[in-house]
Design a protein around this motif. Structure first.
Motif, mmCIF file in Angstrom:
data_model
loop_
_atom_site.group_PDB
_atom_site.id
_atom_site.type_symbol
_atom_site.label_atom_id
_atom_site.label_comp_id
_atom_site.label_asym_id
_atom_site.label_seq_id
_atom_site.Cartn_x
_atom_site.Cartn_y
_atom_site.Cartn_z
ATOM 1 N N VAL A 289 41.375 65.571 -14.282
ATOM 2 C CA VAL A 289 41.241 66.177 -12.950
ATOM 3 C C VAL A 289 39.779 66.516 -12.665
ATOM 4 O O VAL A 289 39.251 66.243 -11.578
ATOM 5 N N TYR A 290 39.123 67.102 -13.651
ATOM 6 C CA TYR A 290 37.711 67.475 -13.505
ATOM 7 C C TYR A 290 36.844 66.253 -13.188
ATOM 8 O O TYR A 290 36.052 66.251 -12.237
ATOM 9 N N ALA A 291 36.998 65.195 -13.969
ATOM 10 C CA ALA A 291 36.175 63.997 -13.783
ATOM 11 C C ALA A 291 36.448 63.341 -12.434
ATOM 12 O O ALA A 291 35.518 62.884 -11.749
ATOM 13 N N PHE A 292 37.699 63.300 -12.040
ATOM 14 C CA PHE A 292 38.075 62.666 -10.777
ATOM 15 C C PHE A 292 37.369 63.323 -9.594
ATOM 16 O O PHE A 292 36.795 62.643 -8.734
ATOM 17 N N PHE A 293 37.368 64.639 -9.558
ATOM 18 C CA PHE A 293 36.787 65.332 -8.401
ATOM 19 C C PHE A 293 35.258 65.297 -8.409
ATOM 20 O O PHE A 293 34.635 65.253 -7.344
ATOM 21 N N VAL A 294 34.647 65.298 -9.580
ATOM 22 C CA VAL A 294 33.184 65.168 -9.617
ATOM 23 C C VAL A 294 32.763 63.804 -9.072
ATOM 24 O O VAL A 294 31.823 63.701 -8.268
ATOM 25 N N LEU A 295 33.443 62.752 -9.490
ATOM 26 C CA LEU A 295 33.114 61.411 -9.005
ATOM 27 C C LEU A 295 33.392 61.277 -7.512
ATOM 28 O O LEU A 295 32.687 60.568 -6.791
ATOM 29 N N LEU A 296 34.404 61.973 -7.054
ATOM 30 C CA LEU A 296 34.805 61.894 -5.654
ATOM 31 C C LEU A 296 33.753 62.504 -4.725
ATOM 32 O O LEU A 296 33.580 62.054 -3.584
ATOM 33 N N PHE A 297 33.025 63.504 -5.226
ATOM 34 C CA PHE A 297 32.048 64.213 -4.386
ATOM 35 C C PHE A 297 30.639 64.161 -4.971
ATOM 36 O O PHE A 297 29.824 65.044 -4.719
ATOM 37 N N GLN A 298 30.325 63.130 -5.736
ATOM 38 C CA GLN A 298 29.057 63.091 -6.457
ATOM 39 C C GLN A 298 27.827 63.050 -5.542
ATOM 40 O O GLN A 298 26.762 63.557 -5.916
ATOM 41 N N SER A 299 27.946 62.474 -4.369
ATOM 42 C CA SER A 299 26.772 62.377 -3.490
ATOM 43 C C SER A 299 26.344 63.744 -2.960
ATOM 44 O O SER A 299 25.209 63.918 -2.510
ATOM 45 N N HIS A 300 27.250 64.718 -2.996
ATOM 46 C CA HIS A 300 26.946 66.063 -2.496
ATOM 47 C C HIS A 300 26.414 66.975 -3.597
ATOM 48 O O HIS A 300 26.110 68.138 -3.338
ATOM 49 N N LEU A 301 26.319 66.449 -4.800
ATOM 50 C CA LEU A 301 25.873 67.234 -5.951
ATOM 51 C C LEU A 301 24.429 66.876 -6.290
ATOM 52 O O LEU A 301 23.913 65.841 -5.845
ATOM 53 N N PRO A 302 23.754 67.706 -7.084
ATOM 54 C CA PRO A 302 22.341 67.428 -7.412
ATOM 55 C C PRO A 302 22.169 66.232 -8.343
ATOM 56 O O PRO A 302 23.142 65.595 -8.748
ATOM 57 N N LEU A 303 20.909 65.942 -8.678
ATOM 58 C CA LEU A 303 20.522 64.846 -9.569
ATOM 59 C C LEU A 303 20.997 63.498 -9.036
ATOM 60 O O LEU A 303 21.666 62.721 -9.725
ATOM 61 N N ASN A 304 20.606 63.227 -7.796
ATOM 62 C CA ASN A 304 20.941 61.946 -7.177
ATOM 63 C C ASN A 304 19.705 61.400 -6.462
ATOM 64 O O ASN A 304 19.695 61.236 -5.237
ATOM 65 N N PRO A 305 18.639 61.099 -7.220
ATOM 66 C CA PRO A 305 17.380 60.683 -6.584
ATOM 67 C C PRO A 305 17.473 59.351 -5.848
ATOM 68 O O PRO A 305 16.682 59.090 -4.940
ATOM 69 N N ASP A 306 18.429 58.505 -6.230
ATOM 70 C CA ASP A 306 18.552 57.192 -5.591
ATOM 71 C C ASP A 306 19.521 57.198 -4.416
ATOM 72 O O ASP A 306 19.737 56.160 -3.780
ATOM 73 N N GLY A 307 20.126 58.356 -4.133
ATOM 74 C CA GLY A 307 21.024 58.467 -2.988
ATOM 75 C C GLY A 307 22.299 57.659 -3.109
ATOM 76 O O GLY A 307 22.792 57.110 -2.116
ATOM 77 N N ASN A 308 22.866 57.588 -4.303
ATOM 78 C CA ASN A 308 24.107 56.828 -4.493
ATOM 79 C C ASN A 308 25.287 57.545 -3.838
ATOM 80 O O ASN A 308 25.364 58.774 -3.859
ATOM 81 N N PRO A 309 26.227 56.787 -3.266
ATOM 82 C CA PRO A 309 27.328 57.401 -2.503
ATOM 83 C C PRO A 309 28.453 57.920 -3.396
ATOM 84 O O PRO A 309 28.461 57.695 -4.615
ATOM 85 N N ASP A 310 29.416 58.610 -2.753
ATOM 86 C CA ASP A 310 30.627 59.037 -3.463
ATOM 87 C C ASP A 310 31.432 57.817 -3.893
ATOM 88 O O ASP A 310 31.357 56.749 -3.280
ATOM 89 N N MET A 311 32.226 58.005 -4.931
ATOM 90 C CA MET A 311 33.173 56.959 -5.307
ATOM 91 C C MET A 311 34.418 57.076 -4.435
ATOM 92 O O MET A 311 34.878 58.190 -4.170
ATOM 93 N N PRO A 312 34.991 55.962 -4.001
ATOM 94 C CA PRO A 312 36.280 56.038 -3.301
ATOM 95 C C PRO A 312 37.361 56.534 -4.262
ATOM 96 O O PRO A 312 37.225 56.389 -5.486
ATOM 97 N N PRO A 313 38.430 57.116 -3.747
ATOM 98 C CA PRO A 313 39.451 57.723 -4.622
ATOM 99 C C PRO A 313 40.017 56.786 -5.680
ATOM 100 O O PRO A 313 40.197 57.185 -6.833
ATOM 101 N N ASP A 314 40.308 55.535 -5.305
ATOM 102 C CA ASP A 314 40.899 54.624 -6.292
ATOM 103 C C ASP A 314 39.929 54.314 -7.427
ATOM 104 O O ASP A 314 40.307 54.284 -8.601
ATOM 105 N N LEU A 315 38.657 54.122 -7.083
ATOM 106 C CA LEU A 315 37.658 53.834 -8.111
ATOM 107 C C LEU A 315 37.368 55.075 -8.952
ATOM 108 O O LEU A 315 37.165 54.976 -10.168
ATOM 109 N N ALA A 316 37.359 56.241 -8.323
ATOM 110 C CA ALA A 316 37.131 57.486 -9.062
ATOM 111 C C ALA A 316 38.244 57.715 -10.080
ATOM 112 O O ALA A 316 37.988 58.101 -11.228
#
Length: 440
Positions: free
Chosen positions: A77-104
């Motif tokens: 559960v923890y990993a799924f939600f972090v991947l789902l909202f990763q673009s809104h979290l820090p340490l993203n210098p390249d501006g990578n987007p959130d993962m879609p739910p199925d891929l997350a």
């Protein structure tokens, strides 16, 4: 070519030389005997207090299984939600987007169960934070889960019981603090000093020899690459995995990474012998597993070194199968990696397996299918015992006596359980393949 074969032999010998004393050390850790890593005890105690765990509480096999499943569910559960909202979290210098739910979900559960299937490219699919707090984290805990599970098996054979089998959380935490973490630190340092990046800067602009300007991804990769191999995980920081020049810069790092993949699966075999005080049994199991590995390795190596016969018929003098391989590693080192990474279920690659010769591909598939010639850390030995129970039962019937293993009778109940587990693997594969073929 002889030099390259020598490199393969040296890699195997070094692995064995490390694995044997490491196995003795692992046995001492799980027995609770004094080791040089006892300075970690206060930190481990802090974790137990934080989690409300009584390290002295003994568990039976059902409690071990419940603890394993529950804690892994939390991580999913923890990993799924972090991947789902990763673009809104820090340490993203390249501006990578959130993962879609199925891929997350696919990524979270894949790394949770040590499968490490990647339907994304690390450079563009994950942020630095996701790589560290999800992927690297799961690579630690999934590896520790497998080792903790086999530690329960050690205890069961040593004590001849299924009731008082130690504490799952103690095995789990000690695997991380006293086995995985020290080894990862050593390996990460070796990688950093040989060219693997370990910083937090974003992509770097580089001008190539042709004069083109390209952006090269970087990031704190060294630590993740260390646990990726030591934990027989396999998911790469970069899309090209260990064929990438920053993930595996040269022949030395290639040796470091292939040795790292195999030392724990090998060491756990010796640890079993030391733990139950039957060292010769550990040696026999190691010998059988090595023979099985060689039955895959030799055909793969010969096939790759001889190359495609169709090229020879065309008059090409150098017909080794170099397609999909890195020149800095060569054919023998690539073939050695191909077999080792599949028999121990790591799955990392330093060459492209879809470019290997047909016979080589068959050997790799068989390695993945059996997963018991060394196998993944912990699970390889568990799988081996399934086949061992079946073999003991059949051999006992052949000589006309009651089958026994380590003083315990192997009867119909044990045989049924072992057979179901052995058949479940191909059943799931064949049924899944049939359903997907029908649907598509």
């Amino acid at each position: 070519m002889n030099t390259e074969i020598t490199g393969v032999l040296v890699s195997f010998v070094i692995t064995l030389l490390i694995a044997f004393p490491l196995g003795k050390y692992i046995a001492r850790v799980f027995k609770g005997e004094k080791t040089f890593t006892d300075f970690m005890s206060p930190f481990e105690g802090f974790i137990f207090r934080l989690g409300g765990v009584d390290p002295k509480k003994e568990m039976n096999w059902k409690q071990h299984m419940a603890a394993l499943l529950c804690i892994n569910l939390v991580w999913l559960v923890y990993a799924f939600f972090v991947l789902l909202f990763q673009s809104h979290l820090p340490l993203n210098p390249d501006g990578n987007p959130d993962m879609p739910p199925d891929l997350a979900f696919n990524t979270a559960i894949s790394f949770l169960v040590n499968c490490n299937l990647q339907h994304y490219s690390g450079e563009s699919g994950l942020t630095y934070l996701s790589q560290l707090v999800v992927i690297t984290f799961l690579q630690f805990v999934s590896a520790a889960t497998g080792v903790a599970a086999v530690a329960v098996l050690f205890r069961a054979f040593a004590e001849k019981t299924t009731e008082k089998l130690g504490n799952f959380f103690v095995f789990f935490i000690k695997t991380i603090t006293r086995i995985l973490l020290p080894l990862c630190i050593i390996m990460a340092v070796l990688l950093v000093f040989n060219g693997t990046p370990s910083g937090f800067a974003g992509k770097d602009n580089i001008v190539t020899l042709q004069g083109d300007s390209v952006q090269v991804s970087r990031g704190p990769a060294a630590g993740m690459i260390a646990i990726k191999h030591l934990g027989t995980n396999g998911g790469g920081w970069f899309g090209a995995n260990s064929a990438h020049p920053l993930e595996n810069p040269d022949y030395f790092t290639n040796m470091v990474e292939i040795i790292a993949q195999v030392i724990l699966p090998m060491a756990l075999i010796f640890a079993f012998g030391f733990f139950i005080k039957r060292k010769k049994l550990g040696y026999v199991i190691f010998g059988v597993m090595t023979a099985g590995m060689l039955s895959f390795m030799i055909p793969d190596m010969i096939s790759e070194m001889n190359g495609n016969p169709a090229l020879s018929h065309m008059g090409l003098s150098n017909a080794t199968a170099m397609e999909g391989k890195e020149v800095r590693f060569g054919v023998p080192a690539s073939a050695y990696w191909q077999v080792m990474t599949t028999v121990i279920s790591t799955g990392s690659v330093n060459s492209m397996h879809d470019s290997t010769m047909p016979l080589s591909g068959a050997m790799q598939l068989l390695g993945m299918m059996t997963n018991c010639f060394y196998g993944g850390k912990g699970v390889g030995l568990l799988n081996y015992f399934i086949f061992l129970i079946i073999a003991v039962f059949i051999s006992g019937l052949m000589v006309g006596r009651t089958p026994e293993f380590l003083g315990r009778k192997v009867e119909a109940r044990e045989m049924k359980i072992a057979s179901i587990i052995a058949l479940l693997h191909p059943f799931l594969i064949l049924v899944g393949a049939a359903v997907s073929s029908y649907v598509v």
